[in-house]
Design a protein around this motif. Structure first.
Motif, PDB file in Angstrom:
ATOM      1  N   THR A 132       9.438   3.142 -16.916  1.00 44.47           N
ATOM      2  CA  THR A 132      10.549   4.095 -16.950  1.00 44.47           C
ATOM      3  C   THR A 132      10.528   5.010 -15.730  1.00 44.47           C
ATOM      4  O   THR A 132      11.560   5.264 -15.102  1.00 44.47           O
ATOM      5  N   PHE A 133       9.346   5.509 -15.390  1.00 52.11           N
ATOM      6  CA  PHE A 133       9.197   6.382 -14.220  1.00 52.11           C
ATOM      7  C   PHE A 133       9.697   5.686 -12.957  1.00 52.11           C
ATOM      8  O   PHE A 133      10.362   6.291 -12.114  1.00 52.11           O
ATOM      9  N   PHE A 134       9.390   4.400 -12.844  1.00 49.96           N
ATOM     10  CA  PHE A 134       9.703   3.660 -11.629  1.00 49.96           C
ATOM     11  C   PHE A 134      11.156   3.195 -11.561  1.00 49.96           C
ATOM     12  O   PHE A 134      11.775   3.202 -10.497  1.00 49.96           O
ATOM     13  N   LEU A 135      11.736   2.812 -12.697  1.00 48.11           N
ATOM     14  CA  LEU A 135      13.056   2.184 -12.679  1.00 48.11           C
ATOM     15  C   LEU A 135      14.190   3.080 -13.187  1.00 48.11           C
ATOM     16  O   LEU A 135      15.360   2.740 -13.007  1.00 48.11           O
ATOM     17  N   LYS A 136      13.868   4.199 -13.819  1.00 49.71           N
ATOM     18  CA  LYS A 136      14.923   5.094 -14.308  1.00 49.71           C
ATOM     19  C   LYS A 136      15.032   6.292 -13.373  1.00 49.71           C
ATOM     20  O   LYS A 136      14.142   7.139 -13.335  1.00 49.71           O
ATOM     21  N   PRO A 137      16.124   6.391 -12.610  1.00 48.07           N
ATOM     22  CA  PRO A 137      16.243   7.483 -11.634  1.00 48.07           C
ATOM     23  C   PRO A 137      16.322   8.856 -12.291  1.00 48.07           C
ATOM     24  O   PRO A 137      17.049   9.040 -13.273  1.00 48.07           O
ATOM     25  N   ASP A 138      15.577   9.796 -11.773  1.00 45.06           N
ATOM     26  CA  ASP A 138      15.650  11.193 -12.191  1.00 45.06           C
ATOM     27  C   ASP A 138      15.986  12.002 -10.938  1.00 45.06           C
ATOM     28  O   ASP A 138      15.107  12.360 -10.155  1.00 45.06           O
ATOM     29  N   PHE A 139      17.289  12.265 -10.749  1.00 50.65           N
ATOM     30  CA  PHE A 139      17.735  12.871  -9.499  1.00 50.65           C
ATOM     31  C   PHE A 139      17.360  14.349  -9.387  1.00 50.65           C
ATOM     32  O   PHE A 139      17.522  14.943  -8.320  1.00 50.65           O
ATOM     33  N   THR A 140      16.836  14.933 -10.463  1.00 52.73           N
ATOM     34  CA  THR A 140      16.385  16.328 -10.373  1.00 52.73           C
ATOM     35  C   THR A 140      15.137  16.441  -9.500  1.00 52.73           C
ATOM     36  O   THR A 140      14.802  17.523  -9.027  1.00 52.73           O
ATOM     37  N   GLY A 165       9.648   8.515  -8.186  1.00 50.72           N
ATOM     38  CA  GLY A 165       9.805   7.234  -8.869  1.00 50.72           C
ATOM     39  C   GLY A 165      11.173   6.605  -8.711  1.00 50.72           C
ATOM     40  O   GLY A 165      11.568   6.196  -7.618  1.00 50.72           O
ATOM     41  N   GLY A 166      11.937   6.513  -9.811  1.00 49.68           N
ATOM     42  CA  GLY A 166      13.177   5.759  -9.846  1.00 49.68           C
ATOM     43  C   GLY A 166      14.224   6.241  -8.863  1.00 49.68           C
ATOM     44  O   GLY A 166      14.909   5.434  -8.222  1.00 49.68           O
ATOM     45  N   ALA A 167      14.383   7.560  -8.725  1.00 46.14           N
ATOM     46  CA  ALA A 167      15.378   8.094  -7.795  1.00 46.14           C
ATOM     47  C   ALA A 167      15.021   7.711  -6.360  1.00 46.14           C
ATOM     48  O   ALA A 167      15.879   7.329  -5.561  1.00 46.14           O
ATOM     49  N   PHE A 168      13.745   7.803  -6.034  1.00 43.85           N
ATOM     50  CA  PHE A 168      13.278   7.413  -4.704  1.00 43.85           C
ATOM     51  C   PHE A 168      13.557   5.929  -4.459  1.00 43.85           C
ATOM     52  O   PHE A 168      14.030   5.549  -3.385  1.00 43.85           O
ATOM     53  N   PHE A 169      13.259   5.096  -5.454  1.00 43.30           N
ATOM     54  CA  PHE A 169      13.437   3.647  -5.307  1.00 43.30           C
ATOM     55  C   PHE A 169      14.902   3.307  -5.041  1.00 43.30           C
ATOM     56  O   PHE A 169      15.224   2.468  -4.192  1.00 43.30           O
ATOM     57  N   LEU A 170      15.808   3.979  -5.755  1.00 43.74           N
ATOM     58  CA  LEU A 170      17.235   3.719  -5.577  1.00 43.74           C
ATOM     59  C   LEU A 170      17.694   4.119  -4.168  1.00 43.74           C
ATOM     60  O   LEU A 170      18.412   3.363  -3.501  1.00 43.74           O
ATOM     61  N   ILE A 171      17.281   5.311  -3.719  1.00 47.88           N
ATOM     62  CA  ILE A 171      17.645   5.765  -2.377  1.00 47.88           C
ATOM     63  C   ILE A 171      17.052   4.834  -1.327  1.00 47.88           C
ATOM     64  O   ILE A 171      17.695   4.494  -0.322  1.00 47.88           O
ATOM     65  N   TRP A 220       0.823  -1.216   0.000  1.00 49.96           N
ATOM     66  CA  TRP A 220       0.000   0.000   0.000  1.00 49.96           C
ATOM     67  C   TRP A 220       0.854   1.262   0.000  1.00 49.96           C
ATOM     68  O   TRP A 220       0.684   2.146  -0.826  1.00 49.96           O
ATOM     69  N   LYS A 221       1.811   1.343   0.923  1.00 51.45           N
ATOM     70  CA  LYS A 221       2.492   2.618   1.114  1.00 51.45           C
ATOM     71  C   LYS A 221       3.604   2.879   0.106  1.00 51.45           C
ATOM     72  O   LYS A 221       3.754   4.003  -0.379  1.00 51.45           O
ATOM     73  N   PHE A 222       4.396   1.852  -0.225  1.00 49.88           N
ATOM     74  CA  PHE A 222       5.536   2.093  -1.104  1.00 49.88           C
ATOM     75  C   PHE A 222       5.156   2.742  -2.436  1.00 49.88           C
ATOM     76  O   PHE A 222       5.793   3.715  -2.848  1.00 49.88           O
ATOM     77  N   PRO A 223       4.139   2.232  -3.166  1.00 48.08           N
ATOM     78  CA  PRO A 223       3.836   2.860  -4.458  1.00 48.08           C
ATOM     79  C   PRO A 223       3.491   4.341  -4.353  1.00 48.08           C
ATOM     80  O   PRO A 223       3.922   5.142  -5.192  1.00 48.08           O
ATOM     81  N   TYR A 224       2.736   4.728  -3.314  1.00 47.02           N
ATOM     82  CA  TYR A 224       2.331   6.134  -3.306  1.00 47.02           C
ATOM     83  C   TYR A 224       3.442   7.058  -2.793  1.00 47.02           C
ATOM     84  O   TYR A 224       3.562   8.194  -3.261  1.00 47.02           O
ATOM     85  N   VAL A 225       4.305   6.590  -1.873  1.00 45.79           N
ATOM     86  CA  VAL A 225       5.423   7.458  -1.467  1.00 45.79           C
ATOM     87  C   VAL A 225       6.480   7.524  -2.569  1.00 45.79           C
ATOM     88  O   VAL A 225       7.125   8.551  -2.760  1.00 45.79           O
ATOM     89  N   ALA A 226       6.649   6.424  -3.308  1.00 48.44           N
ATOM     90  CA  ALA A 226       7.556   6.458  -4.455  1.00 48.44           C
ATOM     91  C   ALA A 226       6.996   7.363  -5.548  1.00 48.44           C
ATOM     92  O   ALA A 226       7.743   8.075  -6.224  1.00 48.44           O
ATOM     93  N   GLY A 227       5.687   7.338  -5.719  1.00 50.85           N
ATOM     94  CA  GLY A 227       5.036   8.191  -6.712  1.00 50.85           C
ATOM     95  C   GLY A 227       5.204   9.661  -6.399  1.00 50.85           C
ATOM     96  O   GLY A 227       5.522  10.471  -7.278  1.00 50.85           O
ATOM     97  N   THR A 228       5.022  10.028  -5.137  1.00 49.33           N
ATOM     98  CA  THR A 228       5.187  11.430  -4.751  1.00 49.33           C
ATOM     99  C   THR A 228       6.656  11.820  -4.656  1.00 49.33           C
ATOM    100  O   THR A 228       6.993  12.995  -4.722  1.00 49.33           O
ATOM    101  N   GLY A 229       7.544  10.812  -4.540  1.00 53.46           N
ATOM    102  CA  GLY A 229       8.974  11.093  -4.393  1.00 53.46           C
ATOM    103  C   GLY A 229       9.751  11.062  -5.686  1.00 53.46           C
ATOM    104  O   GLY A 229      10.983  11.181  -5.678  1.00 53.46           O
TER     105      GLY A 229
END
Length: 446
Positions: free
Chosen positions: A199-207, A39-45, A28-37
């Protein structure tokens, strides 16, 4: 002194410990915090925090619990008597109380969706699934009633004890959830336009990374492993001395990261394909899943089955939160378990009613510009859990003898002895420094 109750097997312990986080933390929580954070950059951190900070902390809690064979509050008191250190356990109990008070609300939402799905009232709703979610959570009587039912289910299982309640439930719930997740992912990634979500989820966008996003990633890594609240101190106190703590901890971390990955691959491709926003918040899962299953043959049947398993997985999280509270009240006296479970469960329900009403009749009430539900979530995930984790990271190297730590890490495995020095270094230096740096950065002190 050995606990009067024990896990019957290492697998039972691992499934229960993993289930403690997977239900709400990963699904429940991971997808929505990753979405607001972002995506990919959040997942990597999040992965880095989980491996470098969460895993050492998890092992730290395991060592405390199994060495003392006591629940959270008594465990710290046994190691450091006549000091303030037992307040780490009390902080964990308080945190779990608040945590379960508002996450039982999410459990209630699942029950309401399950009823709608089972009775054929979920698909093809007027106004779309975003509007449906708003209607469900704004109905005050329904949300409070569903929250009460969820808490009753939690109390009934925890009152039965470790082996007959918590362990037995997890052995059936977790494997079924994995299987259905794979089915959802296959459909989600084959929808038109789904690749943008991958792409949103797995490609980090550190900006898109901010100091607050990093704090959320750290909080999510703690929540996803149930560390910082001493749940794992209590769970590991039921673990045999023959089991390997490092193997158990690594298994739990791998399962958790895998489920988080599966959750992201199930939700984000469908989110982009269906034109929804990944930063939709706590309702993201409830908006996306019905839309995905609507495009699958026998979708209603599969959605109902998934909601049943999602309910089970959510309950496994609730079991662990209630267990630390009940264990601290009973102090190992099993005759007190049933009464303590019911008293604690009903008090938690009462405390959670404002969160259940925060999308309905209390929607105008704000705490620090957040709804009651969101304020409670922020307090637990981003303040209390990191604070508890910091205190545990300081406590283990400072108050426990090195020989005791080595003995616990080595029991049941030669791997632990080889990893011991690296684990202790991370716990003593990297973990507390990282937590403090993130907090200072959020407060704009550095």
């Amino acid at each position: 002194m050995q606990q009067s109750e024990q896990w019957t097997s290492r697998l039972g312990f691992i499934l229960a410990a993993a289930g403690s986080a997977i239900g709400l933390g990963a699904i429940w929580k991971f997808p929505y915090v990753a979405g607001t954070g972002g995506g990919g950059a959040f997942f990597l951190i999040f992965i880095l925090f989980t491996v470098l900070i969460g895993l050492p902390l998890l092992l730290g809690e395991f060592v405390i619990g199994r060495n003392t064979q006591k629940e959270a509050v008594s465990a710290y008191a046994a190691i450091a008597p006549h000091t303030a250190w037992p307040w780490i356990g009390r902080l964990g109990v308080i945190t779990c109380f608040i945590l379960l008070s508002f996450y039982s609300v999410v459990g209630g939402w699942i029950l309401l969706y399950l009823f709608r799905s089972a009775t054929g009232q979920l698909f093809k709703v007027g106004g779309g699934y975003e509007a449906l979610f708003g209607q469900v959570i704004s109905n005050s009587w329904l949300t409070v009633g569903a929250q009460l039912v969820f808490m009753l289910l939690t109390v009934i299982v925890v009152a039965r004890g470790v082996q007959n309640g918590i362990e037995k439930a997890n052995k059936y719930m977790m494997p079924g959830l994995f299987i259905l997740f794979i089915a959802i992912i296959i459909r989600s990634v084959t929808l038109d336009g789904a690749w943008a979500g991958v792409t949103f989820f797995l490609k980090p966008d550190f900006t898109k990374l901010t100091s607050e996003t990093v704090l959320y990633a750290m909080g999510q890594s703690f929540f996803s492993l149930s560390v910082g609240v001493s749940v794992m101190v209590t769970y590991s106190s039921y673990l045999s001395k023959k089991e390997s703590l490092p193997r158990s901890a690594v298994s739990i971390v791998v399962m958790n990261l895998l489920i988080s990955l599966l959750a992201g691959l199930a939700i984000f491709p469908a989110t982009f394909s269906l034109g929804m926003k990944p930063e939709a918040g706590p309702g993201l899962l409830f908006m996306v899943l019905p839309a995905v299953f609507e495009h699958i043959p026998f979708g209603q049947l599969f959605l109902t089955a998934f909601l049943v398993l999602f309910l089970f997985a959510t309950l496994t999280s609730a079991f662990s939160m209630l267990e630390i509270i009940v264990a601290s009240l009973t102090k190992g006296v099993q005759e007190k378990r049933v009464r303590a479970s019911w008293i604690a469960g009903l008090l938690i329900f009462a405390a959670g009613v404002p969160s259940a009403l925060s999308f309905g009749i209390l929607s105008d009430v704000k705490l620090f510009d957040k709804s009651i539900f969101d304020a409670a979530d922020f307090l637990v995930s981003n303040i209390l859990m990191p604070l508890g984790a910091l205190l545990i990271a300081v406590f283990v190297p400072l108050k426990m003898k090195r020989a005791v730590l080595l003995e616990e890490m080595s029991a049941g495995s030669s791997t632990g002895a080889r990893l011991f020095a690296g684990w202790l270094f991370l716990l003593r230096y990297i973990t507390p420094v990282a937590i403090v740096i993130v907090f200072l950065n959020v407060l704009h002190i550095i």
